[in-house]
Design a protein around this motif. Structure first.
Motif, PDB file in Angstrom:
ATOM      1  N   THR A 169       0.841  -1.196   0.000  1.00  0.00           N
ATOM      2  CA  THR A 169       0.000   0.000   0.000  1.00  0.00           C
ATOM      3  C   THR A 169       0.874   1.242   0.000  1.00  0.00           C
ATOM      4  O   THR A 169       1.635   1.475   0.940  1.00  0.00           O
ATOM      5  CB  THR A 169      -0.918   0.014   1.238  1.00  0.00           C
ATOM      6  OG1 THR A 169      -1.688  -1.196   1.273  1.00  0.00           O
ATOM      7  CG2 THR A 169      -1.856   1.204   1.201  1.00  0.00           C
ATOM      8  N   GLY A 170       0.786   2.048  -1.059  1.00  0.00           N
ATOM      9  CA  GLY A 170       1.629   3.234  -1.191  1.00  0.00           C
ATOM     10  C   GLY A 170       0.840   4.527  -1.036  1.00  0.00           C
ATOM     11  O   GLY A 170      -0.238   4.565  -0.445  1.00  0.00           O
ATOM     12  N   GLY A 171       1.391   5.613  -1.580  1.00  0.00           N
ATOM     13  CA  GLY A 171       0.750   6.915  -1.497  1.00  0.00           C
ATOM     14  C   GLY A 171       0.588   7.429  -0.089  1.00  0.00           C
ATOM     15  O   GLY A 171      -0.361   8.147   0.224  1.00  0.00           O
ATOM     16  N   LEU A 172       1.538   7.126   0.779  1.00  0.00           N
ATOM     17  CA  LEU A 172       1.339   7.371   2.207  1.00  0.00           C
ATOM     18  C   LEU A 172       1.435   8.841   2.596  1.00  0.00           C
ATOM     19  O   LEU A 172       0.838   9.254   3.592  1.00  0.00           O
ATOM     20  CB  LEU A 172       2.340   6.538   3.018  1.00  0.00           C
ATOM     21  CG  LEU A 172       2.345   5.034   2.730  1.00  0.00           C
ATOM     22  CD1 LEU A 172       3.265   4.322   3.714  1.00  0.00           C
ATOM     23  CD2 LEU A 172       0.949   4.454   2.772  1.00  0.00           C
ATOM     24  N   VAL A 173       2.164   9.641   1.836  1.00  0.00           N
ATOM     25  CA  VAL A 173       2.233  11.067   2.157  1.00  0.00           C
ATOM     26  C   VAL A 173       0.852  11.698   2.016  1.00  0.00           C
ATOM     27  O   VAL A 173       0.452  12.547   2.821  1.00  0.00           O
ATOM     28  CB  VAL A 173       3.261  11.782   1.251  1.00  0.00           C
ATOM     29  CG1 VAL A 173       3.179  13.294   1.422  1.00  0.00           C
ATOM     30  CG2 VAL A 173       4.677  11.300   1.567  1.00  0.00           C
TER      31      VAL A 173
ATOM     32  N   GLU B 287      -4.087  19.321  -4.554  1.00  0.00           N
ATOM     33  CA  GLU B 287      -4.862  19.986  -3.507  1.00  0.00           C
ATOM     34  C   GLU B 287      -4.360  19.611  -2.113  1.00  0.00           C
ATOM     35  O   GLU B 287      -4.493  20.398  -1.168  1.00  0.00           O
ATOM     36  CB  GLU B 287      -6.353  19.658  -3.631  1.00  0.00           C
ATOM     37  CG  GLU B 287      -6.696  18.186  -3.557  1.00  0.00           C
ATOM     38  CD  GLU B 287      -6.732  17.500  -4.900  1.00  0.00           C
ATOM     39  OE1 GLU B 287      -7.418  16.468  -5.016  1.00  0.00           O
ATOM     40  OE2 GLU B 287      -6.067  17.993  -5.847  1.00  0.00           O
ATOM     41  N   ILE B 288      -3.754  18.428  -1.964  1.00  0.00           N
ATOM     42  CA  ILE B 288      -3.131  18.042  -0.695  1.00  0.00           C
ATOM     43  C   ILE B 288      -1.727  18.625  -0.602  1.00  0.00           C
ATOM     44  O   ILE B 288      -1.329  19.173   0.428  1.00  0.00           O
ATOM     45  CB  ILE B 288      -3.093  16.504  -0.552  1.00  0.00           C
ATOM     46  CG1 ILE B 288      -4.525  15.947  -0.449  1.00  0.00           C
ATOM     47  CG2 ILE B 288      -2.263  16.090   0.663  1.00  0.00           C
ATOM     48  CD1 ILE B 288      -4.590  14.440  -0.363  1.00  0.00           C
ATOM     49  N   ALA B 289      -0.981  18.547  -1.696  1.00  0.00           N
ATOM     50  CA  ALA B 289       0.400  19.024  -1.693  1.00  0.00           C
ATOM     51  C   ALA B 289       0.479  20.502  -1.325  1.00  0.00           C
ATOM     52  O   ALA B 289       1.382  20.922  -0.586  1.00  0.00           O
ATOM     53  CB  ALA B 289       1.036  18.781  -3.057  1.00  0.00           C
ATOM     54  N   ARG B 290      -0.459  21.304  -1.795  1.00  0.00           N
ATOM     55  CA  ARG B 290      -0.416  22.747  -1.525  1.00  0.00           C
ATOM     56  C   ARG B 290      -0.534  23.063  -0.042  1.00  0.00           C
ATOM     57  O   ARG B 290      -0.139  24.151   0.397  1.00  0.00           O
ATOM     58  CB  ARG B 290      -1.526  23.456  -2.303  1.00  0.00           C
ATOM     59  CG  ARG B 290      -1.302  23.501  -3.808  1.00  0.00           C
ATOM     60  CD  ARG B 290      -2.307  24.415  -4.498  1.00  0.00           C
ATOM     61  NE  ARG B 290      -2.103  24.368  -5.944  1.00  0.00           N
ATOM     62  CZ  ARG B 290      -2.833  23.620  -6.775  1.00  0.00           C
ATOM     63  NH1 ARG B 290      -3.821  22.879  -6.299  1.00  0.00           N
ATOM     64  NH2 ARG B 290      -2.583  23.630  -8.069  1.00  0.00           N
TER      65      ARG B 290
ATOM     66  N   LEU C   9       7.478  19.233   1.204  1.00  0.00           N
ATOM     67  CA  LEU C   9       7.319  19.386  -0.241  1.00  0.00           C
ATOM     68  C   LEU C   9       8.650  19.246  -0.959  1.00  0.00           C
ATOM     69  O   LEU C   9       8.753  18.569  -1.993  1.00  0.00           O
ATOM     70  CB  LEU C   9       6.686  20.741  -0.565  1.00  0.00           C
ATOM     71  CG  LEU C   9       5.189  20.866  -0.308  1.00  0.00           C
ATOM     72  CD1 LEU C   9       4.736  22.309  -0.522  1.00  0.00           C
ATOM     73  CD2 LEU C   9       4.391  19.922  -1.205  1.00  0.00           C
ATOM     74  N   ARG C  10       9.662  19.881  -0.421  1.00  0.00           N
ATOM     75  CA  ARG C  10      10.979  19.769  -1.060  1.00  0.00           C
ATOM     76  C   ARG C  10      11.499  18.334  -0.968  1.00  0.00           C
ATOM     77  O   ARG C  10      12.122  17.833  -1.912  1.00  0.00           O
ATOM     78  CB  ARG C  10      11.965  20.757  -0.421  1.00  0.00           C
ATOM     79  CG  ARG C  10      11.602  22.218  -0.715  1.00  0.00           C
ATOM     80  CD  ARG C  10      12.754  23.165  -0.456  1.00  0.00           C
ATOM     81  NE  ARG C  10      12.399  24.537  -0.807  1.00  0.00           N
ATOM     82  CZ  ARG C  10      12.424  25.033  -2.039  1.00  0.00           C
ATOM     83  NH1 ARG C  10      12.788  24.253  -3.036  1.00  0.00           N
ATOM     84  NH2 ARG C  10      12.095  26.283  -2.281  1.00  0.00           N
TER      85      ARG C  10
END
Length: 287
Positions: free
Chosen positions: A65-69, A228-231, A238-239
């Motif tokens: 299961t990925g996409g954890l951030v 929309e989550i990253a912002r 983010l970096r």
């Protein structure tokens, strides 16, 4: 050779020193039960929805299961763990910068056989990196106890110095046995693999890996983390997930803009690549 176990107070530089010698080590009980419980609760819907693997390497009784951030606030905190980032920086010696390579919960189910022993850096098209030049620094956090019976990760200590393309059997490896909350550090060059789960319980491990910023990420963070989550994420995270230029000039946008400024206009420095000579001078020579 048994894996060395360290206290949570160990420095990142010490971990890097042991990784240079052995290729892997364990830091015991870094995360407490409350953190693990919160992580599991946040990810439970995604863990349940993940399908089993479709081949022997991924594991037909294993979920990944990925996409954890994007999916877990607690995972974001673990990704930025200060001890880990210090160890990564020291291990990837000479790198101008590094970035998050992948995030994944690996749930090895009962009856899963041992995984093929491999090197993680083979993901880079099997490129033969020079011995001693590490391109990845990786972690597996034990969400449940890792034992030889439940499928603890198997490691060939010292094999980061071996030739490429070798084959090993499970009997050639050492199990990274550790209590829940502990973390296994290992380099991209170490030979390792998931252990066979001979129990009636699922073994949960949180795999978070990092790589030099001039290498492509295994997990595409720009699509795994919706804009929309990253912002809404903090700038250091983010970096770390890739909203920065890798090395001197890699990853800029259109007219030499910083990728962070594209995601959140006005949040980064002025367009341009900066001074090449200053960047070259600041970078440590590779060992």
């Amino acid at each position: 050779m048994a894996l060395e176990h360290l206290e949570p107070s160990t420095s990142g530089e010490k971990i890097a020193e042991i990784l240079a010698r052995d290729g892997a080590c364990v830091v015991d009980r870094v995360l407490g039960p409350a953190v693990l419980a919160k992580l599991r609760a946040e990810l439970e819907p995604w863990l349940e929805a993940t399908a089993m693997g479709t081949d022997g390497f991924s594991g037909r009784r294993t979920k990944r299961t990925g996409g954890l951030v994007a999916r877990s606030e607690t995972a974001r905190e673990i990704v930025q763990n200060p001890l880990v980032l210090d160890a990564v920086k020291a291990t990837l010696d000479g790198a101008t910068s590094f970035h998050l390579h992948l995030t994944q919960v690996i749930a090895i189910g009962p009856g899963e056989p041992a995984q093929l022993i491999h090197r993680d850096q083979w993901a880079f098209d099997f490129f033969p990196f020079p011995k001693g030049y590490e391109v990845q620094c990786n972690t597996i956090w034990a969400m449940t106890d890792f034992t030889q019976v439940t499928g603890a990760t198997r490691v060939v200590p010292g094999s980061h110095c071996f030739d490429d393309g070798l084959k090993f059997q499970e009997s050639d490896t050492e199990p990274a046995e550790m209590a829940a909350g502990s973390v296994l550090f290992y380099t991209g060059a170490i030979y390792h693999g998931g252990g066979a789960n001979r129990s009636d319980e699922t073994r949960y491990g949180l795999n978070i890996t990092y790589a030099r910023s001039w290498l492509r990420q295994e997990e595409n963070q720009y699509l795994s983390v919706p804009h929309e989550i990253a912002r809404e994420l903090a700038e250091p995270l983010l970096r770390l997930i890739g909203y920065q230029r890798g090395a001197y000039a890699l990853g800029y946008v259109d007219d030499l803009r910083d990728p962070l400024d594209v995601l959140r206009p006005g949040s980064a420095t002025a367009a341009g690549l900066g001074d090449l000579e200053a960047t070259r001078t600041a970078a440590k020579p590779h060992r």
